[in-house]
Motif scaffolding. Structure first.
Motif, PDB file in Angstrom:
ATOM      1  N   LYS A   9     -78.205  -1.315  18.777  1.00 27.64           N
ATOM      2  CA  LYS A   9     -76.876  -1.329  18.150  1.00 27.64           C
ATOM      3  C   LYS A   9     -76.400   0.071  17.787  1.00 27.64           C
TER       4      LYS A   9
ATOM      5  N   TYR B  47     -77.409   2.878  19.436  1.00 25.35           N
ATOM      6  CA  TYR B  47     -77.778   3.754  20.564  1.00 25.35           C
ATOM      7  C   TYR B  47     -79.132   4.422  20.312  1.00 25.35           C
TER       8      TYR B  47
ATOM      9  N   ILE C 184     -76.880  10.036  12.298  1.00 29.91           N
ATOM     10  CA  ILE C 184     -75.925  10.915  11.609  1.00 29.91           C
ATOM     11  C   ILE C 184     -75.638  10.415  10.195  1.00 29.91           C
TER      12      ILE C 184
ATOM     13  N   LEU D 149     -79.140  12.524  23.619  1.00 25.64           N
ATOM     14  CA  LEU D 149     -78.306  13.511  22.935  1.00 25.64           C
ATOM     15  C   LEU D 149     -78.973  14.014  21.662  1.00 25.64           C
ATOM     16  N   GLY D 150     -78.726  15.255  21.324  1.00 25.16           N
ATOM     17  CA  GLY D 150     -79.239  15.801  20.069  1.00 25.16           C
ATOM     18  C   GLY D 150     -80.732  15.587  19.965  1.00 25.16           C
ATOM     19  N   ALA D 151     -81.150  14.911  18.893  1.00 24.53           N
ATOM     20  CA  ALA D 151     -82.580  14.646  18.715  1.00 24.53           C
ATOM     21  C   ALA D 151     -83.138  13.797  19.857  1.00 24.53           C
TER      22      ALA D 151
ATOM     23  N   PRO E 149     -75.059  17.861  21.373  1.00 25.45           N
ATOM     24  CA  PRO E 149     -73.671  17.914  20.876  1.00 25.45           C
ATOM     25  C   PRO E 149     -73.545  18.221  19.387  1.00 25.45           C
TER      26      PRO E 149
ATOM     27  N   PRO F 195     -78.773  22.205  16.775  1.00 22.57           N
ATOM     28  CA  PRO F 195     -79.993  21.409  16.954  1.00 22.57           C
ATOM     29  C   PRO F 195     -81.055  21.844  15.950  1.00 22.57           C
ATOM     30  N   GLY F 196     -81.845  20.872  15.482  1.00 19.32           N
ATOM     31  CA  GLY F 196     -82.805  21.204  14.429  1.00 19.32           C
ATOM     32  C   GLY F 196     -84.237  20.817  14.755  1.00 19.32           C
ATOM     33  N   ALA F 197     -84.498  20.406  16.002  1.00 28.01           N
ATOM     34  CA  ALA F 197     -85.868  19.988  16.347  1.00 28.01           C
ATOM     35  C   ALA F 197     -86.258  20.591  17.694  1.00 28.01           C
TER      36      ALA F 197
HETATM   37  N1  CAA Z   1     -76.259   8.304  14.554  1.00 31.82           N
HETATM   38  C1  CAA Z   1     -75.883   7.154  13.993  1.00 31.82           C
HETATM   39  N2  CAA Z   1     -75.207   6.190  14.632  1.00 31.82           N
HETATM   40  C2  CAA Z   1     -74.891   6.418  15.920  1.00 31.82           C
HETATM   41  C3  CAA Z   1     -75.235   7.592  16.585  1.00 31.82           C
HETATM   42  C4  CAA Z   1     -75.969   8.563  15.855  1.00 31.82           C
HETATM   43  N3  CAA Z   1     -76.405   9.703  16.407  1.00 31.82           N
HETATM   44  N4  CAA Z   1     -74.783   7.539  17.854  1.00 31.82           N
HETATM   45  C5  CAA Z   1     -74.168   6.369  17.969  1.00 31.82           C
HETATM   46  N5  CAA Z   1     -74.216   5.678  16.808  1.00 31.82           N
HETATM   47  C6  CAA Z   1     -73.682   4.366  16.501  1.00 31.82           C
HETATM   48  C7  CAA Z   1     -72.182   4.429  16.244  1.00 31.82           C
HETATM   49  O1  CAA Z   1     -71.899   4.790  14.916  1.00 31.82           O
HETATM   50  C8  CAA Z   1     -71.790   3.009  16.574  1.00 31.82           C
HETATM   51  O2  CAA Z   1     -72.129   2.172  15.486  1.00 31.82           O
HETATM   52  P1  CAA Z   1     -71.005   1.219  14.802  1.00 31.82           P
HETATM   53  O3  CAA Z   1     -70.663   0.238  15.903  1.00 31.82           O
HETATM   54  O4  CAA Z   1     -71.713   0.602  13.635  1.00 31.82           O
HETATM   55  O5  CAA Z   1     -69.872   2.093  14.455  1.00 31.82           O
HETATM   56  C9  CAA Z   1     -72.708   2.641  17.726  1.00 31.82           C
HETATM   57  O6  CAA Z   1     -73.818   3.518  17.637  1.00 31.82           O
HETATM   58  C10 CAA Z   1     -72.054   2.802  19.073  1.00 31.82           C
HETATM   59  O7  CAA Z   1     -71.492   4.108  19.143  1.00 31.82           O
HETATM   60  P2  CAA Z   1     -69.980   4.402  19.637  1.00 31.82           P
HETATM   61  O8  CAA Z   1     -69.087   3.308  19.211  1.00 31.82           O
HETATM   62  O9  CAA Z   1     -69.609   5.779  19.216  1.00 31.82           O
HETATM   63  O10 CAA Z   1     -70.198   4.317  21.230  1.00 31.82           O
HETATM   64  P3  CAA Z   1     -69.449   5.112  22.395  1.00 31.82           P
HETATM   65  O11 CAA Z   1     -69.948   4.503  23.656  1.00 31.82           O
HETATM   66  O12 CAA Z   1     -67.989   5.183  22.160  1.00 31.82           O
HETATM   67  O13 CAA Z   1     -70.001   6.623  22.306  1.00 31.82           O
HETATM   68  C11 CAA Z   1     -71.740   8.311  22.022  1.00 31.82           C
HETATM   69  C12 CAA Z   1     -71.375   6.880  22.511  1.00 31.82           C
HETATM   70  C13 CAA Z   1     -71.048   9.333  22.933  1.00 31.82           C
HETATM   71  C14 CAA Z   1     -73.239   8.429  22.151  1.00 31.82           C
HETATM   72  C15 CAA Z   1     -71.241   8.491  20.585  1.00 31.82           C
HETATM   73  O14 CAA Z   1     -71.734   7.425  19.784  1.00 31.82           O
HETATM   74  C16 CAA Z   1     -71.724   9.777  19.964  1.00 31.82           C
HETATM   75  O15 CAA Z   1     -71.114  10.816  20.199  1.00 31.82           O
HETATM   76  N6  CAA Z   1     -72.796   9.714  19.133  1.00 31.82           N
HETATM   77  C17 CAA Z   1     -73.296  10.859  18.394  1.00 31.82           C
HETATM   78  C18 CAA Z   1     -74.016  11.834  19.303  1.00 31.82           C
HETATM   79  C19 CAA Z   1     -74.467  13.028  18.504  1.00 31.82           C
HETATM   80  O16 CAA Z   1     -73.683  13.756  17.933  1.00 31.82           O
HETATM   81  N7  CAA Z   1     -75.794  13.260  18.471  1.00 31.82           N
HETATM   82  C20 CAA Z   1     -76.381  14.362  17.724  1.00 31.82           C
HETATM   83  C21 CAA Z   1     -76.776  13.890  16.347  1.00 31.82           C
HETATM   84  S1  CAA Z   1     -77.282  15.200  15.276  1.00 31.82           S
HETATM   85  C22 CAA Z   1     -78.878  15.542  15.736  1.00 31.82           C
HETATM   86  O17 CAA Z   1     -79.450  14.936  16.602  1.00 31.82           O
HETATM   87  C23 CAA Z   1     -79.507  16.663  14.931  1.00 31.82           C
HETATM   88  C24 CAA Z   1     -80.788  17.194  15.443  1.00 31.82           C
HETATM   89  O18 CAA Z   1     -80.911  17.782  16.493  1.00 31.82           O
HETATM   90  C25 CAA Z   1     -81.979  17.133  14.603  1.00 31.82           C
END
Ligand code: CAA
Length: 262
Positions: free
Chosen positions: A28, A30, A72, A111-113, A135, A143-145
């Motif tokens: 749910k 991703y 996030i 993506l990301g982590a 991203p 990025p942090g890991a």
């Molecule tokens: N954290 C929490 N929830 C996330 C998530 C994330 N990284 N990625 C997706 N979700 C959740 C969404 O909030 C959504 O939940 P709800 O239905 O409850 O709102 C669900 O998963 C589906 O996501 P979308 O509706 O956004 O789906 P989409 O197909 O339109 O887009 C996506 C998909 C492009 C992956 C988009 O969800 C996205 O951009 N996600 C975030 C990607 C991101 O920024 N990742 C880096 C995180 S920071 C990190 O990782 C730091 C590090 O290095 C340590």
């Protein structure tokens, strides 16, 4: 037991002898990697280290998505002190220090982590639907890991800069061209390909596999001279193993070796 499936964020299964599969299981979201997911992966890998029956680990998110990053919403709860005291680096270190080979099966978003988890793995099999990126810049963070360090060492400066500064994703073909991924398959075949490869590795001498992994990873940490010296020591060390005797004897006797990890 490792595969008791007493986990919230992952599923663990041992379908084939020698191969343990960890499946990220928060579809749910991703498969967003909240702390608990990393803890569960780290715990399973720590147990797998001690289990001689497990030779290779596969980490997958299924056929649609690998992992869309750190969670996030969870990350948003942490201020600077919270991040300073965060356990995530402890979990990442356990994953990085696993002595057994880990194969990532990457379909959809990594993506990301998620990309960082992929880069902690030793071999990556990607589905042709893979979208890989760092991203974090879109969130005003970085990025942090290991995303800046491991990515640059793998894809080189220009592509690492492009991915981290723009946040744009690359596809499976680009990831393969830049050495992030070793093979591309259809998503529905990716796990089977990884399993086949895992079984091949599982039949080798586990001591040689362990020292080969260690030597290869040492290239990230060392100068060429230090890396060559470490490789040579590992090579010599293996002369003390029964597996080496068995491997060479089997070749001479024109039969398949039976490695016992001794
Ligand atoms: N954290 C929490 N929830 C996330 C998530 C994330 N990284 N990625 C997706 N979700 C959740 C969404 O909030 C959504 O939940 P709800 O239905 O409850 O709102 C669900 O998963 C589906 O996501 P979308 O509706 O956004 O789906 P989409 O197909 O339109 O887009 C996506 C998909 C492009 C992956 C988009 O969800 C996205 O951009 N996600 C975030 C990607 C991101 O920024 N990742 C880096 C995180 S920071 C990190 O990782 C730091 C590090 O290095 C340590």
């Amino acid at each position: 037991m490792i595969n008791d499936n007493n986990h919230e964020d992952i599923l663990v299964s041992q379908i084939d002898t020698g191969v343990l599969t960890i499946t990220l299981n928060r579809p749910k979201f991703y498969n967003a990697l909240r702390n608990n997911a990393l803890k569960e992966i780290a715990d399973v890998l720590t147990s797998a280290e001690k289990d001689n029956n497990i030779k290779v680990i596969i980490i997958t998110g299924g056929e649609k998505v690998f992992a869309a990053g750190a969670d996030i919403k969870e990350m948003n709860q942490l201020n600077v002190v919270g991040l300073l005291n965060d356990n995530r680096p402890v979990f990442w270190n356990k994953i990085a220090n696993c002595s057994k080979p880990i194969i990532a099966v990457v379909n959809g978003f990594a993506l990301g982590a998620g990309c960082e988890l992929m880069m902690h793995c030793d071999i990556v099999i990607a589905g042709d639907n893979a979208q890989i990126g760092q991203p974090e810049i879109n969130l005003g963070i970085i990025p942090g890991a290991g995303g800046t360090q491991r990515l640059l060492r793998t894809v080189g400066k220009s592509m690492a800069m492009q991915m981290v500064l723009s946040g744009e994703f690359i596809n499976a073909e680009q990831a393969k061209n830049f050495g992030l991924v070793s093979e591309i398959t259809l998503p529905e075949l990716s796990y089977h390909r990884a399993l086949k490869l895992a079984k091949v590795i599982a039949n080798k001498s586990p001591i040689a596999v362990r020292l080969a992994k260690e030597s290869l990873l040492y290239a990230y940490e060392s100068t060429l001279a230090a890396g060559l010296a470490a490789e040579r020591k590992a090579f010599i060390l293996l002369a003390a193993t029964d597996d080496r005797t068995e491997g060479i004897t089997a070749f001479i006797e024109k039969r398949q070796p039976i490695f016992k990890g001794q």
